[in-house]
Design a protein around this motif. Structure first.
Motif, mmCIF file in Angstrom:
data_model
loop_
_atom_site.group_PDB
_atom_site.id
_atom_site.type_symbol
_atom_site.label_atom_id
_atom_site.label_comp_id
_atom_site.label_asym_id
_atom_site.label_seq_id
_atom_site.Cartn_x
_atom_site.Cartn_y
_atom_site.Cartn_z
ATOM 1 N N ILE A 6 0.828 -1.199 0.000
ATOM 2 C CA ILE A 6 0.000 0.000 0.000
ATOM 3 C C ILE A 6 0.862 1.248 0.000
ATOM 4 C CG2 ILE A 6 -1.760 1.278 1.278
ATOM 5 C CD1 ILE A 6 -2.703 -1.309 0.021
ATOM 6 N N GLY A 7 0.490 2.209 -0.824
ATOM 7 C CA GLY A 7 1.112 3.524 -0.754
ATOM 8 C C GLY A 7 2.249 3.683 -1.746
ATOM 9 N N ILE A 8 2.304 4.818 -2.384
ATOM 10 C CA ILE A 8 3.317 5.072 -3.393
ATOM 11 C C ILE A 8 4.708 5.040 -2.789
ATOM 12 C CG2 ILE A 8 4.181 6.807 -5.022
ATOM 13 C CD1 ILE A 8 1.310 7.735 -5.371
ATOM 14 N N ASN A 9 4.825 5.563 -1.568
ATOM 15 C CA ASN A 9 6.139 5.666 -0.940
ATOM 16 C C ASN A 9 6.409 4.548 0.058
ATOM 17 O OD1 ASN A 9 6.736 8.137 -2.274
ATOM 18 N ND2 ASN A 9 5.407 9.205 -0.823
ATOM 19 N N ALA A 10 5.591 3.507 0.025
ATOM 20 C CA ALA A 10 5.776 2.421 0.992
ATOM 21 C C ALA A 10 7.107 1.723 0.749
ATOM 22 C CB ALA A 10 4.637 1.407 0.872
ATOM 23 N N LYS A 11 7.782 1.329 1.820
ATOM 24 C CA LYS A 11 9.070 0.651 1.724
ATOM 25 C C LYS A 11 8.873 -0.843 1.957
ATOM 26 C CE LYS A 11 11.653 4.650 3.414
ATOM 27 N NZ LYS A 11 12.600 5.152 4.438
ATOM 28 N N VAL A 12 9.621 -1.644 1.254
ATOM 29 C CA VAL A 12 9.474 -3.095 1.342
ATOM 30 C C VAL A 12 9.737 -3.586 2.757
ATOM 31 C CG1 VAL A 12 10.402 -5.281 0.523
ATOM 32 C CG2 VAL A 12 10.062 -3.406 -1.077
ATOM 33 N N GLU A 13 10.713 -2.947 3.449
ATOM 34 C CA GLU A 13 11.079 -3.439 4.764
ATOM 35 C C GLU A 13 10.093 -3.020 5.843
ATOM 36 O OE1 GLU A 13 13.425 0.416 4.094
ATOM 37 O OE2 GLU A 13 12.795 -1.347 2.949
ATOM 38 N N LYS A 14 9.108 -2.202 5.519
ATOM 39 C CA LYS A 14 8.144 -1.753 6.505
ATOM 40 C C LYS A 14 7.267 -2.933 6.937
ATOM 41 C CE LYS A 14 4.996 2.117 7.216
ATOM 42 N NZ LYS A 14 4.347 3.276 6.568
ATOM 43 N N PRO A 15 7.112 -3.174 8.241
ATOM 44 C CA PRO A 15 6.303 -4.313 8.696
ATOM 45 C C PRO A 15 4.860 -4.207 8.223
ATOM 46 C CG PRO A 15 7.617 -3.421 10.490
ATOM 47 C CD PRO A 15 7.712 -2.436 9.355
ATOM 48 N N MET A 16 4.291 -5.335 7.862
ATOM 49 C CA MET A 16 2.904 -5.350 7.414
ATOM 50 C C MET A 16 1.947 -5.431 8.593
ATOM 51 S SD MET A 16 2.711 -7.667 3.968
ATOM 52 C CE MET A 16 3.694 -9.007 4.622
ATOM 53 N N ILE A 17 0.762 -4.906 8.362
ATOM 54 C CA ILE A 17 -0.333 -5.066 9.306
ATOM 55 C C ILE A 17 -1.224 -6.170 8.753
ATOM 56 C CG2 ILE A 17 -2.374 -3.966 10.312
ATOM 57 C CD1 ILE A 17 -0.814 -1.318 10.164
ATOM 58 N N ALA A 32 -15.649 -5.046 2.653
ATOM 59 C CA ALA A 32 -14.697 -4.811 3.744
ATOM 60 C C ALA A 32 -13.280 -4.755 3.194
ATOM 61 C CB ALA A 32 -14.815 -5.921 4.792
ATOM 62 N N GLU A 33 -12.968 -5.648 2.264
ATOM 63 C CA GLU A 33 -11.634 -5.650 1.653
ATOM 64 C C GLU A 33 -11.363 -4.332 0.928
ATOM 65 O OE1 GLU A 33 -9.072 -8.674 -1.178
ATOM 66 O OE2 GLU A 33 -11.207 -8.407 -1.575
ATOM 67 N N ARG A 34 -12.361 -3.855 0.205
ATOM 68 C CA ARG A 34 -12.200 -2.590 -0.531
ATOM 69 C C ARG A 34 -11.935 -1.431 0.420
ATOM 70 N NH1 ARG A 34 -15.054 1.803 -2.025
ATOM 71 N NH2 ARG A 34 -16.893 1.160 -0.822
ATOM 72 N N LEU A 35 -12.673 -1.367 1.522
ATOM 73 C CA LEU A 35 -12.512 -0.275 2.473
ATOM 74 C C LEU A 35 -11.169 -0.362 3.209
ATOM 75 C CD1 LEU A 35 -16.127 -0.171 3.944
ATOM 76 C CD2 LEU A 35 -15.078 1.471 2.372
ATOM 77 N N ILE A 36 -10.724 -1.586 3.464
ATOM 78 C CA ILE A 36 -9.407 -1.761 4.096
ATOM 79 C C ILE A 36 -8.315 -1.232 3.166
ATOM 80 C CG2 ILE A 36 -7.701 -3.459 4.868
ATOM 81 C CD1 ILE A 36 -10.102 -5.187 5.790
ATOM 82 N N LEU A 37 -8.443 -1.538 1.872
ATOM 83 C CA LEU A 37 -7.461 -1.064 0.907
ATOM 84 C C LEU A 37 -7.426 0.457 0.856
ATOM 85 C CD1 LEU A 37 -7.958 -3.521 -2.083
ATOM 86 C CD2 LEU A 37 -6.003 -3.357 -0.566
ATOM 87 N N GLN A 38 -8.594 1.072 0.830
ATOM 88 C CA GLN A 38 -8.661 2.537 0.797
ATOM 89 C C GLN A 38 -8.025 3.138 2.046
ATOM 90 O OE1 GLN A 38 -12.716 3.770 0.225
ATOM 91 N NE2 GLN A 38 -12.759 3.176 -1.934
ATOM 92 N N THR A 39 -8.318 2.539 3.199
ATOM 93 C CA THR A 39 -7.758 3.042 4.454
ATOM 94 C C THR A 39 -6.248 2.873 4.476
ATOM 95 O OG1 THR A 39 -9.810 2.416 5.584
ATOM 96 C CG2 THR A 39 -7.903 2.901 6.970
ATOM 97 N N GLY A 40 -5.767 1.725 3.990
ATOM 98 C CA GLY A 40 -4.330 1.497 3.926
ATOM 99 C C GLY A 40 -3.627 2.507 3.040
ATOM 100 N N GLU A 41 -4.259 2.849 1.913
ATOM 101 C CA GLU A 41 -3.693 3.856 1.019
ATOM 102 C C GLU A 41 -3.636 5.212 1.700
ATOM 103 O OE1 GLU A 41 -6.177 3.683 -2.384
ATOM 104 O OE2 GLU A 41 -5.201 1.916 -3.230
ATOM 105 N N LEU A 43 -3.345 5.820 4.860
ATOM 106 C CA LEU A 43 -2.348 5.823 5.936
ATOM 107 C C LEU A 43 -0.958 5.439 5.455
ATOM 108 C CD1 LEU A 43 -4.427 4.099 8.780
ATOM 109 C CD2 LEU A 43 -4.039 6.547 8.412
ATOM 110 N N ASN A 44 -0.849 5.026 4.191
ATOM 111 C CA ASN A 44 0.423 4.586 3.614
ATOM 112 C C ASN A 44 1.046 3.449 4.435
ATOM 113 O OD1 ASN A 44 2.513 4.636 1.711
ATOM 114 N ND2 ASN A 44 3.763 6.005 2.955
ATOM 115 N N GLU A 45 0.211 2.438 4.736
ATOM 116 C CA GLU A 45 0.651 1.283 5.502
ATOM 117 C C GLU A 45 0.593 0.026 4.638
ATOM 118 O OE1 GLU A 45 2.002 1.151 8.389
ATOM 119 O OE2 GLU A 45 1.666 3.228 8.981
ATOM 120 N N LEU A 46 1.510 -0.899 4.898
ATOM 121 C CA LEU A 46 1.502 -2.197 4.226
ATOM 122 C C LEU A 46 0.448 -3.084 4.868
ATOM 123 C CD1 LEU A 46 5.346 -2.844 3.982
ATOM 124 C CD2 LEU A 46 3.825 -2.395 2.075
ATOM 125 N N ILE A 47 -0.436 -3.623 4.047
ATOM 126 C CA ILE A 47 -1.564 -4.405 4.558
ATOM 127 C C ILE A 47 -1.560 -5.803 3.950
ATOM 128 C CG2 ILE A 47 -4.078 -4.558 4.758
ATOM 129 C CD1 ILE A 47 -3.085 -2.158 6.219
#
Length: 259
Positions: A6-17, A32-41, A43-47
């Motif tokens: 998730i996220g344009i600037n996400a780093k590979v080494e960043k821990p996933m949630i 629910a999956e769609r909304l999780i993806l939007q939220t992850g984007e 917050l720029n978090e790996l999901i």
């Protein structure tokens, strides 16, 4: 199971949630999956998203040792319902930090959910705004728990996959020329890393450095002497003179806490 970077600037080494969705309605699970993806984007978090369409499939995932940070659980499931699935989750102390959020079209379950320590409740139909609001809070809490070291697993980067190994399953870690060998109850994993880095990830109340090349789980120790440790598996590991006094003190403290 689906993994998203998730996220344009996400780093590979960043821990996933790791988020699980358990709902026997494919359309609801997909939303629910769609909304999780939007939220992850946002917050720029790996999901990593795992979808389960029955309580039984979710229970099998628990038995297989799957680890989650957040679980979105429908209550009205055919067969093993969400309450029974939640009971299986909470029976294992290793899943204590997991945030369990229930979703239901009825609100009369509140008393039944009390012992399952839910982190939230969503009433169907769930509005996107309410869903995202609760999910953002859960993600922020997950990040806070990680910063505080309140995790019960060791995250291991293996090829392009992150594995999360429960602390209770680990016997010991061995280091040799930047390669870590992780020995657990049912498998042995090898990956590149530094033992000092892995040591920082592990709870000092459960693990001890016995040698430049070894870290051991206290719960796996059967016998200890000045020069070696015998594990419950029958394996013997060396204790270096440098670490020996500290190892014995730490082990005595550990045994005292068990009494």
């Amino acid at each position: 199971m689906k993994m998203y970077n998730i996220g344009i600037n996400a780093k590979v080494e960043k821990p996933m949630i790791h988020i699980a969705v358990c709902d026997d309605e494919p359309r609801a699970a997909g939303e629910a999956e769609r909304l999780i993806l939007q939220t992850g984007e946002d917050l720029n978090e790996l999901i990593e998203i795992s979808l389960y369409y029955s309580g039984e499939s979710f229970a099998r995932a628990l038995r297989d040792g799957r680890q989650f940070d957040i679980i979105l659980m429908d209550i009205e499931l055919g067969g093993l319902d969400g309450i029974a699935a939640g009971q299986l989750l909470r029976e294992d102390d290793g899943y204590d930090p997991v945030q369990l959020i229930y979703i239901s079209s009825h609100e009369e379950y509140h008393m039944q959910l009390f012992d399952l320590r839910p982190s939230g409740f969503m009433k169907k139909p769930v509005t996107p705004e309410s869903f995202k609001q609760k999910l953002v809070r859960a993600i922020h809490k997950t990040l806070r728990l990680r910063q505080q070291g309140r995790t019960n697993f060791l995250a291991v980067q293996l090829k392009n996959q992150e594995l999360r190994i429960p602390h209770r399953d680990i016997h010991y870690l061995e280091s040799s020329i930047r390669r870590i060998t992780l020995v657990t109850q049912n498998r042995t994993l090898q990956y590149y890393g530094k033992l000092v880095v892995e040591e920082e990830k592990l709870a000092s109340s459960h693990f001890v450095r016995i040698h430049q090349s070894y870290i051991v789980n206290f719960y796996s120790i059967q016998a200890i002497s000045a020069k070696k440790i015998m594990l419950t598996t029958g394996c013997e590991l060396p204790v270096s003179s440098k670490y020996s006094p500290a190892v014995r003190r730490a082990y005595l403290n550990f045994r005292g806490e068990l009494v």
